[in-house]
Design a protein around this motif. Structure first.
Motif, PDB file in Angstrom:
ATOM      1  N   ALA A  15       0.850  -1.189   0.000  1.00 42.14           N
ATOM      2  CA  ALA A  15       0.000   0.000   0.000  1.00 42.14           C
ATOM      3  C   ALA A  15       0.891   1.247   0.000  1.00 42.14           C
ATOM      4  O   ALA A  15       1.955   1.251   0.606  1.00 42.14           O
ATOM      5  N   MET A  16       0.448   2.274  -0.718  1.00 44.34           N
ATOM      6  CA  MET A  16       1.246   3.492  -0.836  1.00 44.34           C
ATOM      7  C   MET A  16       0.357   4.727  -0.875  1.00 44.34           C
ATOM      8  O   MET A  16      -0.822   4.642  -1.190  1.00 44.34           O
ATOM      9  N   LYS A  17       0.981   5.864  -0.611  1.00 43.57           N
ATOM     10  CA  LYS A  17       0.324   7.155  -0.805  1.00 43.57           C
ATOM     11  C   LYS A  17       0.390   7.483  -2.290  1.00 43.57           C
ATOM     12  O   LYS A  17       1.226   6.956  -3.024  1.00 43.57           O
ATOM     13  N   ALA A  18      -0.479   8.387  -2.730  1.00 44.41           N
ATOM     14  CA  ALA A  18      -0.522   8.761  -4.150  1.00 44.41           C
ATOM     15  C   ALA A  18       0.821   9.318  -4.617  1.00 44.41           C
ATOM     16  O   ALA A  18       1.278   8.998  -5.716  1.00 44.41           O
ATOM     17  N   GLU A  20       3.874   8.710  -3.411  1.00 40.92           N
ATOM     18  CA  GLU A  20       4.849   7.613  -3.496  1.00 40.92           C
ATOM     19  C   GLU A  20       4.595   6.773  -4.742  1.00 40.92           C
ATOM     20  O   GLU A  20       5.529   6.370  -5.433  1.00 40.92           O
ATOM     21  N   LEU A  21       3.335   6.526  -4.997  1.00 42.25           N
ATOM     22  CA  LEU A  21       2.945   5.738  -6.151  1.00 42.25           C
ATOM     23  C   LEU A  21       3.360   6.434  -7.446  1.00 42.25           C
ATOM     24  O   LEU A  21       3.932   5.812  -8.342  1.00 42.25           O
ATOM     25  N   ALA A  22       3.096   7.732  -7.533  1.00 43.28           N
ATOM     26  CA  ALA A  22       3.459   8.509  -8.719  1.00 43.28           C
ATOM     27  C   ALA A  22       4.967   8.443  -8.964  1.00 43.28           C
ATOM     28  O   ALA A  22       5.423   8.250 -10.092  1.00 43.28           O
ATOM     29  N   GLU A  23       5.741   8.583  -7.894  1.00 42.68           N
ATOM     30  CA  GLU A  23       7.195   8.543  -8.009  1.00 42.68           C
ATOM     31  C   GLU A  23       7.673   7.163  -8.463  1.00 42.68           C
ATOM     32  O   GLU A  23       8.562   7.046  -9.307  1.00 42.68           O
ATOM     33  N   SER A  24       7.063   6.119  -7.930  1.00 42.15           N
ATOM     34  CA  SER A  24       7.521   4.765  -8.244  1.00 42.15           C
ATOM     35  C   SER A  24       7.206   4.335  -9.675  1.00 42.15           C
ATOM     36  O   SER A  24       7.926   3.520 -10.243  1.00 42.15           O
ATOM     37  N   ILE A  25       6.136   4.879 -10.258  1.00 41.29           N
ATOM     38  CA  ILE A  25       5.781   4.465 -11.627  1.00 41.29           C
ATOM     39  C   ILE A  25       6.066   5.547 -12.670  1.00 41.29           C
ATOM     40  O   ILE A  25       5.830   5.343 -13.845  1.00 41.29           O
ATOM     41  N   GLY A  26       6.556   6.710 -12.219  1.00 42.94           N
ATOM     42  CA  GLY A  26       6.977   7.747 -13.154  1.00 42.94           C
ATOM     43  C   GLY A  26       5.857   8.555 -13.784  1.00 42.94           C
ATOM     44  O   GLY A  26       5.981   8.977 -14.928  1.00 42.94           O
ATOM     45  N   LEU A  27       4.773   8.769 -13.037  1.00 44.64           N
ATOM     46  CA  LEU A  27       3.670   9.600 -13.531  1.00 44.64           C
ATOM     47  C   LEU A  27       3.482  10.800 -12.618  1.00 44.64           C
ATOM     48  O   LEU A  27       3.985  10.828 -11.493  1.00 44.64           O
ATOM     49  N   GLU A  28       2.746  11.788 -13.109  1.00 44.82           N
ATOM     50  CA  GLU A  28       2.427  12.967 -12.295  1.00 44.82           C
ATOM     51  C   GLU A  28       1.452  12.579 -11.191  1.00 44.82           C
ATOM     52  O   GLU A  28       0.559  11.748 -11.398  1.00 44.82           O
ATOM     53  N   LYS A  49      -6.338   3.188   5.063  1.00 43.68           N
ATOM     54  CA  LYS A  49      -6.259   4.333   5.970  1.00 43.68           C
ATOM     55  C   LYS A  49      -6.115   5.585   5.148  1.00 43.68           C
ATOM     56  O   LYS A  49      -5.781   5.521   3.958  1.00 43.68           O
ATOM     57  N   ARG A  50      -6.375   6.715   5.730  1.00 38.64           N
ATOM     58  CA  ARG A  50      -6.420   7.991   5.009  1.00 38.64           C
ATOM     59  C   ARG A  50      -5.167   8.187   4.159  1.00 38.64           C
ATOM     60  O   ARG A  50      -4.047   8.070   4.643  1.00 38.64           O
ATOM     61  N   CYS A  51      -5.378   8.487   2.912  1.00 42.67           N
ATOM     62  CA  CYS A  51      -4.338   8.807   1.924  1.00 42.67           C
ATOM     63  C   CYS A  51      -3.475   7.622   1.511  1.00 42.67           C
ATOM     64  O   CYS A  51      -2.512   7.791   0.789  1.00 42.67           O
ATOM     65  N   TYR A  52      -3.777   6.429   1.962  1.00 41.80           N
ATOM     66  CA  TYR A  52      -3.058   5.230   1.526  1.00 41.80           C
ATOM     67  C   TYR A  52      -3.974   4.397   0.655  1.00 41.80           C
ATOM     68  O   TYR A  52      -5.174   4.333   0.911  1.00 41.80           O
ATOM     69  N   TYR A  53      -3.404   3.755  -0.334  1.00 38.77           N
ATOM     70  CA  TYR A  53      -4.173   2.943  -1.250  1.00 38.77           C
ATOM     71  C   TYR A  53      -3.544   1.567  -1.384  1.00 38.77           C
ATOM     72  O   TYR A  53      -2.312   1.437  -1.356  1.00 38.77           O
ATOM     73  N   GLY A  54      -4.376   0.567  -1.517  1.00 36.59           N
ATOM     74  CA  GLY A  54      -3.905  -0.804  -1.693  1.00 36.59           C
ATOM     75  C   GLY A  54      -4.943  -1.592  -2.449  1.00 36.59           C
ATOM     76  O   GLY A  54      -6.001  -1.074  -2.826  1.00 36.59           O
ATOM     77  N   LEU A  55      -4.665  -2.860  -2.653  1.00 40.72           N
ATOM     78  CA  LEU A  55      -5.602  -3.738  -3.351  1.00 40.72           C
ATOM     79  C   LEU A  55      -6.534  -4.392  -2.340  1.00 40.72           C
ATOM     80  O   LEU A  55      -6.130  -4.668  -1.217  1.00 40.72           O
ATOM     81  N   PRO A  56      -7.790  -4.640  -2.730  1.00 39.11           N
ATOM     82  CA  PRO A  56      -8.696  -5.335  -1.814  1.00 39.11           C
ATOM     83  C   PRO A  56      -8.205  -6.768  -1.572  1.00 39.11           C
ATOM     84  O   PRO A  56      -7.570  -7.361  -2.439  1.00 39.11           O
ATOM     85  N   GLU A  57      -8.495  -7.270  -0.397  1.00 41.43           N
ATOM     86  CA  GLU A  57      -8.033  -8.635  -0.060  1.00 41.43           C
ATOM     87  C   GLU A  57      -8.963  -9.679  -0.616  1.00 41.43           C
ATOM     88  O   GLU A  57     -10.066  -9.489  -0.911  1.00 41.43           O
TER      89      GLU A  57
END
Length: 57
Positions: A15-18, A20-28, A49-57
């Motif tokens: 799970a990551m914040k938006a 962190e995710l943008a940085e890891s995949i190279g998008l804005e 949790k607030r501002c974190y995103y992940g995949l449903p279990e």
């Protein structure tokens, strides 16, 4: 590979914040936030949790 697929692939690792995710995949951060909103509405990602995103279990 589209941005949504890149996001799902990155979230399969942890799970990551938006920003962190943008940085890891190279998008804005704004583009990632828009894609996350769409994916969340489709039920393909969750926000354990607030501002974190992940995949449903």
């Amino acid at each position: 590979m589209g941005s949504e697929e890149k996001i799902l692939e990155a979230l399969s690792e942890k799970a990551m914040k938006a920003g962190e995710l943008a940085e890891s995949i190279g998008l804005e951060k704004d583009d990632v936030s828009k894609a996350l909103k769409t994916l969340k509405a489709q039920g393909r990602v969750v926000s354990p949790k607030r501002c974190y995103y992940g995949l449903p279990e």
